[in-house]
Write an enzyme that holds these catalytic residues in place. Sequence first.
Site, mmCIF file in Angstrom:
data_model
loop_
_atom_site.group_PDB
_atom_site.id
_atom_site.type_symbol
_atom_site.label_atom_id
_atom_site.label_comp_id
_atom_site.label_asym_id
_atom_site.label_seq_id
_atom_site.Cartn_x
_atom_site.Cartn_y
_atom_site.Cartn_z
ATOM 1 C CG MET A 58 -4.457 -1.085 4.021
ATOM 2 S SD MET A 58 -3.923 -1.495 5.714
ATOM 3 C CE MET A 58 -4.171 0.121 6.504
ATOM 4 C CB CYS A 60 -11.023 2.661 4.570
ATOM 5 S SG CYS A 60 -10.597 2.562 2.846
ATOM 6 C CB VAL A 84 -9.513 -0.328 -1.004
ATOM 7 C CG1 VAL A 84 -9.985 0.649 0.077
ATOM 8 C CG2 VAL A 84 -8.356 0.268 -1.805
ATOM 9 C CE LYS A 85 -11.264 -7.107 5.582
ATOM 10 N NZ LYS A 85 -10.559 -7.848 6.660
ATOM 11 C CB VAL A 86 -14.891 -0.370 2.026
ATOM 12 C CG1 VAL A 86 -15.853 0.734 2.436
ATOM 13 C CG2 VAL A 86 -13.864 0.148 1.023
#
Length: 217
Positions: A58, A60, A84-86
């Site tokens: 998912m 940011c 967490v996809k950055v």
Amino acid sequence: MELYIDSADLTEIEEASKLGVISGVTTNPSLLAKKGHGNVQSVIQKICSLIPEGPVSMECLGTTAEEMIEEGKQFATWAPNVYVKVPFCIEGIKAVKWFSANAIKTNVTLVFSVNQALLAANAGATFISAFVGRLDDIGQDGIAVVKDIVDFIDCHGFSSQVLAASIRHPLHVAQAAAVSAHIATVPYKIIQQLYHHPLTVSGIQQFNSDWQTFTKQ
Ligand code: G3P
């Protein structure tokens, strides 16, 4: 090499999960927007329940490390398999450094070069999403970049895993496997194409036909 589905379409993901060969899911803001998902948390939690053993990325949307850290801390509470996809940027790498120090798994995305991947690996990224198709789209060799990233990750013993993304056709999947990418994240339409080969279809037809002929003798 593991296969993930690159989608925010719940029907696609449910169908893909039944194949028994899909180990995770990657989403991004464009995929979520395309499906018109207003309640993103609910959708991501549903996706996490469809593939409970697999990472679900998912992304940011914040622009500062502090904003991304706050977003990521929230995402991490949604389900145990949320990653967490950055997006790759200076602030994003600062955030990844914090996440890796606080046991939150990450997927650094929009990576197009070895140097970007080197920074992500040093920050402790869990996954590094190297985009193949978008490099090919501008006349560069996307798979060669994936190979170079895999080679330095293996050579220097980084723990980050290389995730081949922006997959445009079945050949990209085969090429990603050939250069030892750890994961390829594949649109559902292309996953379906992986199964098809005309010689297999004709071979099955011929086996059945020959057997039918024999048993009718
Ligand atoms: O997860 C990354 C992937 O969705 C990007 O693919 O086709 O938009 O370059 P594409």
